[in-house]
Design a protein around this motif. Structure first.
Motif, PDB file in Angstrom:
ATOM      1  N   LEU A   1       4.691   3.645   6.361  1.00  0.00           N
ATOM      2  CA  LEU A   1       5.571   3.009   4.726  1.00  0.00           C
ATOM      3  C   LEU A   1       6.726   3.858   3.793  1.00  0.00           C
ATOM      4  CD1 LEU A   1       2.637   0.029   3.301  1.00  0.00           C
ATOM      5  CD2 LEU A   1       4.861  -0.504   4.908  1.00  0.00           C
ATOM      6  N   LEU A   2       6.875   4.637   4.318  1.00  0.00           N
ATOM      7  CA  LEU A   2       7.125   6.424   3.014  1.00  0.00           C
ATOM      8  C   LEU A   2       7.816   6.017   4.191  1.00  0.00           C
ATOM      9  CD1 LEU A   2       4.223   7.907   1.884  1.00  0.00           C
ATOM     10  CD2 LEU A   2       5.711   6.634   0.761  1.00  0.00           C
ATOM     11  N   ALA A   3       7.785   6.107   5.529  1.00  0.00           N
ATOM     12  CA  ALA A   3       8.949   6.750   6.831  1.00  0.00           C
ATOM     13  C   ALA A   3       9.572   6.275   6.795  1.00  0.00           C
ATOM     14  CB  ALA A   3       8.414   7.164   7.576  1.00  0.00           C
ATOM     15  N   ALA A   4       9.446   4.041   6.635  1.00  0.00           N
ATOM     16  CA  ALA A   4      10.077   3.352   6.744  1.00  0.00           C
ATOM     17  C   ALA A   4      11.535   3.128   5.773  1.00  0.00           C
ATOM     18  CB  ALA A   4       9.472   2.457   6.927  1.00  0.00           C
ATOM     19  N   ALA A   5      10.488   3.525   4.191  1.00  0.00           N
ATOM     20  CA  ALA A   5      11.421   3.893   3.275  1.00  0.00           C
ATOM     21  C   ALA A   5      12.634   4.893   3.051  1.00  0.00           C
ATOM     22  CB  ALA A   5      10.826   3.365   2.230  1.00  0.00           C
ATOM     23  N   THR A   6      12.167   5.711   4.031  1.00  0.00           N
ATOM     24  CA  THR A   6      13.504   6.522   3.794  1.00  0.00           C
ATOM     25  C   THR A   6      13.842   6.762   4.867  1.00  0.00           C
ATOM     26  OG1 THR A   6      11.244   8.669   3.607  1.00  0.00           O
ATOM     27  CG2 THR A   6      13.162   9.329   4.904  1.00  0.00           C
ATOM     28  N   LEU A   7      13.824   5.845   5.666  1.00  0.00           N
ATOM     29  CA  LEU A   7      14.520   4.874   6.717  1.00  0.00           C
ATOM     30  C   LEU A   7      15.527   4.516   6.937  1.00  0.00           C
ATOM     31  CD1 LEU A   7      12.664   6.148  10.274  1.00  0.00           C
ATOM     32  CD2 LEU A   7      14.690   7.647   9.596  1.00  0.00           C
ATOM     33  N   LEU A   8      15.446   3.662   6.327  1.00  0.00           N
ATOM     34  CA  LEU A   8      15.689   2.239   5.562  1.00  0.00           C
ATOM     35  C   LEU A   8      17.142   3.212   4.308  1.00  0.00           C
ATOM     36  CD1 LEU A   8      13.259  -0.392   4.789  1.00  0.00           C
ATOM     37  CD2 LEU A   8      14.989  -0.658   6.341  1.00  0.00           C
TER      38      LEU A   8
ATOM     39  N   PHE B   1       0.605  -1.613  -0.025  1.00  0.00           N
ATOM     40  CA  PHE B   1      -0.060  -0.164   0.198  1.00  0.00           C
ATOM     41  C   PHE B   1       1.025   1.055  -0.163  1.00  0.00           C
ATOM     42  CE2 PHE B   1      -2.850  -3.381   2.081  1.00  0.00           C
ATOM     43  CZ  PHE B   1      -4.396  -2.906   1.351  1.00  0.00           C
ATOM     44  N   GLY B   2       0.418   2.125  -0.625  1.00  0.00           N
ATOM     45  CA  GLY B   2       1.053   3.484  -0.453  1.00  0.00           C
ATOM     46  C   GLY B   2       2.554   3.641  -1.856  1.00  0.00           C
ATOM     47  N   GLY B   3       1.893   2.797  -2.778  1.00  0.00           N
ATOM     48  CA  GLY B   3       2.651   3.516  -3.801  1.00  0.00           C
ATOM     49  C   GLY B   3       4.120   2.761  -4.156  1.00  0.00           C
TER      50      GLY B   3
ATOM     51  N   ILE C   1      10.067  -3.937  -0.502  1.00  0.00           N
ATOM     52  CA  ILE C   1      11.176  -4.934  -2.088  1.00  0.00           C
ATOM     53  C   ILE C   1      12.750  -5.113  -1.011  1.00  0.00           C
ATOM     54  CG2 ILE C   1      12.081  -3.909  -4.181  1.00  0.00           C
ATOM     55  CD1 ILE C   1       9.753  -2.655  -4.270  1.00  0.00           C
ATOM     56  N   GLN C   2      13.011  -4.042  -0.428  1.00  0.00           N
ATOM     57  CA  GLN C   2      14.716  -3.934   0.253  1.00  0.00           C
ATOM     58  C   GLN C   2      14.629  -5.132   0.954  1.00  0.00           C
ATOM     59  OE1 GLN C   2      16.040  -0.647   2.804  1.00  0.00           O
ATOM     60  NE2 GLN C   2      18.189  -0.915   2.026  1.00  0.00           N
ATOM     61  N   HIS C   3      13.239  -5.688   2.004  1.00  0.00           N
ATOM     62  CA  HIS C   3      13.676  -6.508   3.005  1.00  0.00           C
ATOM     63  C   HIS C   3      13.449  -7.212   1.969  1.00  0.00           C
ATOM     64  CE1 HIS C   3      12.904  -9.042   6.341  1.00  0.00           C
ATOM     65  NE2 HIS C   3      11.725  -9.557   5.677  1.00  0.00           N
ATOM     66  N   GLU C   4      13.067  -7.971   0.907  1.00  0.00           N
ATOM     67  CA  GLU C   4      12.770  -8.985   0.527  1.00  0.00           C
ATOM     68  C   GLU C   4      14.340  -9.080  -0.511  1.00  0.00           C
ATOM     69  OE1 GLU C   4      10.292 -11.870   0.821  1.00  0.00           O
ATOM     70  OE2 GLU C   4       9.404 -10.621   2.116  1.00  0.00           O
ATOM     71  N   VAL C   5      14.789  -8.144  -1.274  1.00  0.00           N
ATOM     72  CA  VAL C   5      15.957  -8.550  -1.967  1.00  0.00           C
ATOM     73  C   VAL C   5      17.001  -9.147  -1.006  1.00  0.00           C
ATOM     74  CG1 VAL C   5      14.575  -7.881  -4.150  1.00  0.00           C
ATOM     75  CG2 VAL C   5      16.057  -6.093  -2.653  1.00  0.00           C
ATOM     76  N   VAL C   6      17.130  -8.095  -0.517  1.00  0.00           N
ATOM     77  CA  VAL C   6      18.631  -7.408   0.183  1.00  0.00           C
ATOM     78  C   VAL C   6      18.531  -9.094   1.662  1.00  0.00           C
ATOM     79  CG1 VAL C   6      20.203  -6.211   1.803  1.00  0.00           C
ATOM     80  CG2 VAL C   6      18.842  -5.414  -0.513  1.00  0.00           C
ATOM     81  N   THR C   7      17.614  -8.452   2.452  1.00  0.00           N
ATOM     82  CA  THR C   7      17.607  -9.881   3.560  1.00  0.00           C
ATOM     83  C   THR C   7      17.227 -10.651   3.793  1.00  0.00           C
ATOM     84  OG1 THR C   7      17.248  -7.039   4.660  1.00  0.00           O
ATOM     85  CG2 THR C   7      17.356  -9.119   5.788  1.00  0.00           C
ATOM     86  N   ASN C   8      15.626 -10.835   2.881  1.00  0.00           N
ATOM     87  CA  ASN C   8      15.426 -11.929   2.773  1.00  0.00           C
ATOM     88  C   ASN C   8      16.315 -12.971   1.767  1.00  0.00           C
ATOM     89  OD1 ASN C   8      13.732 -13.999   3.822  1.00  0.00           O
ATOM     90  ND2 ASN C   8      12.320 -13.292   2.600  1.00  0.00           N
TER      91      ASN C   8
ATOM     92  N   GLY D   1       6.337   3.282  -0.854  1.00  0.00           N
ATOM     93  CA  GLY D   1       5.403   2.470   0.242  1.00  0.00           C
ATOM     94  C   GLY D   1       6.117   1.356   0.588  1.00  0.00           C
ATOM     95  N   MET D   2       6.449   0.599  -1.221  1.00  0.00           N
ATOM     96  CA  MET D   2       6.614  -0.336  -1.181  1.00  0.00           C
ATOM     97  C   MET D   2       7.881  -0.671  -1.538  1.00  0.00           C
ATOM     98  SD  MET D   2       4.986  -1.523  -4.865  1.00  0.00           S
ATOM     99  CE  MET D   2       3.104  -1.897  -5.111  1.00  0.00           C
ATOM    100  N   LEU D   3       8.880   0.325  -0.705  1.00  0.00           N
ATOM    101  CA  LEU D   3      10.596   0.228  -1.172  1.00  0.00           C
ATOM    102  C   LEU D   3      11.400  -0.303   0.046  1.00  0.00           C
ATOM    103  CD1 LEU D   3      11.343   3.691  -2.423  1.00  0.00           C
ATOM    104  CD2 LEU D   3      11.477   1.750  -3.773  1.00  0.00           C
ATOM    105  N   SER D   4      10.409   0.162   1.447  1.00  0.00           N
ATOM    106  CA  SER D   4      10.834  -1.171   1.880  1.00  0.00           C
ATOM    107  C   SER D   4      10.886  -2.353   1.858  1.00  0.00           C
ATOM    108  CB  SER D   4       9.997  -0.366   3.650  1.00  0.00           C
ATOM    109  OG  SER D   4       9.012  -0.395   3.605  1.00  0.00           O
TER     110      SER D   4
END
Length: 192
Positions: free
Chosen positions: A130-137, A18-20, A28-35, A23-26
């Motif tokens: 989600l947008l804030a999380a993407a920024t902080l990540l 949600f959030g466009g 995506i990052q979690h899945e492709v980098v961490t997971n 909002g998806m960046l966090s």
């Protein structure tokens, strides 16, 4: 097997993102980098930067580049990397397409319903989160450098961040102008 993992991963991101795009960046990052460890945090940061500079939605562009990079890092051929891009992009867009076809029919009919209003109003804070999380990540050593390793680069990065924030927030300078100015300043000051 990577194609199936790409499809499932990006389908889930598309379903719950949600959030466009931002909002998806966090997610995506979690899945492709961490997971899945398909790429490093630095590679992901580069992908996000390229995704923001190319035409189209940032989430879809990021999925496209991530699908390509995931297979490229496994040593796949250019054609298979291209198929990885297509797989990730299609999987990201598919749930949204299905949901929009289903929801659009009923949203106009029930948009004034109290339960529907409550659900939509409840999603707004989640989108901001989600947008804030993407920024902080994205506020990492790969993006800003380190004052211990390269102080001038670090302070220039922080300065460009603040310049962009102030320019966009208070002076309403468009993102294209900010990207051009920051790229120019980066070239000017980071020359070796």
């Amino acid at each position: 097997m990577t194609f199936l993992s790409l499809f499932i991963t990006f389908f889930q991101i598309g379903l719950f993102g949600f959030g466009g795009g931002y909002g998806m960046l966090s997610l995506i990052q979690h899945e492709v980098v961490t997971n899945h460890h398909w790429m490093t945090a630095g590679e992901f940061t580069d992908i996000v930067a390229i995704s923001q500079m190319t035409p189209g939605p940032v989430g879809i562009n990021t999925a496209t580049y991530a699908g390509y990079t995931a297979l490229q890092n496994e040593g796949a051929s250019s054609f298979l990397c291209f198929l990885g891009s297509c797989t990730a992009t299609f999987a990201l867009v598919l749930p949204t397409t299905i949901l929009m076809l289903l929801i659009s029919r009923y949203l106009m009919k029930y948009k004034d319903n109290a339960s529907v209003r409550l659900v939509l109003d409840s999603l707004r804070p989640a989108v901001v989160g989600l947008l804030a999380a993407a920024t902080l990540l994205l506020m990492t050593k790969e993006n800003f450098g380190s004052p211990q390793e390269n102080a001038p680069e670090f302070f220039l990065s922080v300065g460009l961040f603040l310049l962009t924030f102030i320019g966009a927030k208070f002076f309403k300078i468009g993102p294209i102008k900010m990207i051009v100015v920051c790229a120019g300043l980066g070239l000017l000051f980071m020359r070796n």
